[in-house]
Motif scaffolding. Structure first.
Motif, PDB file in Angstrom:
ATOM      1  N   CYS A 114      14.238  15.969  10.108  1.00 48.10           N
ATOM      2  CA  CYS A 114      13.591  14.905   9.396  1.00 48.10           C
ATOM      3  C   CYS A 114      12.540  14.532  10.317  1.00 48.10           C
ATOM      4  O   CYS A 114      12.725  14.087  11.466  1.00 48.10           O
ATOM      5  CB  CYS A 114      14.534  13.903   8.675  1.00 48.10           C
ATOM      6  SG  CYS A 114      13.547  12.636   7.821  1.00 48.10           S
ATOM      7  N   CYS A 119      15.675   8.352  10.623  1.00 45.14           N
ATOM      8  CA  CYS A 119      16.686   8.998   9.584  1.00 45.14           C
ATOM      9  C   CYS A 119      18.094   9.172  10.061  1.00 45.14           C
ATOM     10  O   CYS A 119      18.190   9.582  11.241  1.00 45.14           O
ATOM     11  CB  CYS A 119      16.144  10.218   9.031  1.00 45.14           C
ATOM     12  SG  CYS A 119      17.101  11.205   7.882  1.00 45.14           S
ATOM     13  N   THR A 121      19.963  11.540   9.795  1.00 42.04           N
ATOM     14  CA  THR A 121      20.083  13.088  10.204  1.00 42.04           C
ATOM     15  C   THR A 121      19.574  13.167  11.830  1.00 42.04           C
ATOM     16  O   THR A 121      19.944  14.348  12.395  1.00 42.04           O
ATOM     17  CB  THR A 121      19.336  14.104   9.280  1.00 42.04           C
ATOM     18  OG1 THR A 121      17.885  13.737   9.374  1.00 42.04           O
ATOM     19  CG2 THR A 121      19.912  13.925   7.773  1.00 42.04           C
ATOM     20  N   CYS A 142      13.044  13.984   1.998  1.00 42.07           N
ATOM     21  CA  CYS A 142      14.467  14.177   2.850  1.00 42.07           C
ATOM     22  C   CYS A 142      15.182  13.300   1.856  1.00 42.07           C
ATOM     23  O   CYS A 142      14.992  12.084   1.409  1.00 42.07           O
ATOM     24  CB  CYS A 142      14.235  13.250   4.055  1.00 42.07           C
ATOM     25  SG  CYS A 142      15.988  12.991   4.866  1.00 42.07           S
ATOM     26  N   CYS A 145      16.641   9.787   3.880  1.00 41.22           N
ATOM     27  CA  CYS A 145      16.128   8.636   3.802  1.00 41.22           C
ATOM     28  C   CYS A 145      14.831   8.462   2.901  1.00 41.22           C
ATOM     29  O   CYS A 145      14.199   7.463   2.682  1.00 41.22           O
ATOM     30  CB  CYS A 145      15.394   8.510   5.442  1.00 41.22           C
ATOM     31  SG  CYS A 145      14.151   9.940   5.486  1.00 41.22           S
TER      32      CYS A 145
HETATM   33 ZN   LIG Z   1      15.158  11.857   6.462  1.00 35.29          ZN
END
Ligand SMILES: [Zn+2]
Length: 157
Positions: A114, A119, A121, A142, A145
């Motif tokens: 991302c 985010c 991740t 994404c 987020c």
């Molecule tokens: Zn994200």
């Protein structure tokens, strides 16, 4: 003998060294040529690379040929991100037996990071997941987020 890979039928490919069997990725945006090699080459695969070749359609392009095998689903997904508009050709006995544009999936699972540094991740070991919200040009969102990005802003994992 035709020197390009356009048209239908059994054109032989001459722009880069011919391969007997395997996969050719043609019409790669020139700057994406080496990233494509990184994406698809595994282990001791034989790979042939043409960089900055002339193309009537796109000015300059890259061509990457990989001997003896076809691409994994993951590699094809990655191509949709880094080389949109490229063409995949399957070669058997020096003949193109199948040719199609890189398919764009409906989402990318754990293919790219991302681009939002905040985010989750990028801080936890979660697989990323991006939904495709636009195809030409490629735009993804994404699911974690909910930020959206052009495909060109994403880096492959
Ligand atoms: Zn994200």
């Amino acid at each position: 003998m035709s020197k390009d890979t356009t048209g239908s039928g059994a054109h032989r490919i001459r722009q880069v060294e011919a391969i007997a069997n395997g996969t050719v990725i043609d019409h790669i945006p020139a700057p994406a040529t080496l990233p494509v090699v990184d994406l698809i080459a595994i282990g001791d695969d034989q790979v042939f690379v043409g960089m900055n070749l002339r193309s009537s359609r796109m000015g300059r392009k890259g061509v990457v040929k990989i001997a003896t095998r076809e691409l994994s689903d993951r590699a094809v997904s990655g191509l949709a991100l880094i080389a949109p508009g490229a063409t995949i050709c399957i070669i058997r006995d020096y003949v193109v037996i199948a040719k199609h544009p890189v398919p764009v999936p409906s989402r990318f699972d754990d293919i790219a990071r991302c681009a939002n540094p905040n985010c989750v991740t990028n801080h936890e070991k979660w697989p990323t997941r991006m939904e495709v919200i636009g195809r030409e040009p490629l735009f993804v969102r994404c699911v974690y987020c909910e930020r959206s990005f052009p495909g060109t802003e994403l880096a492959l994992i």
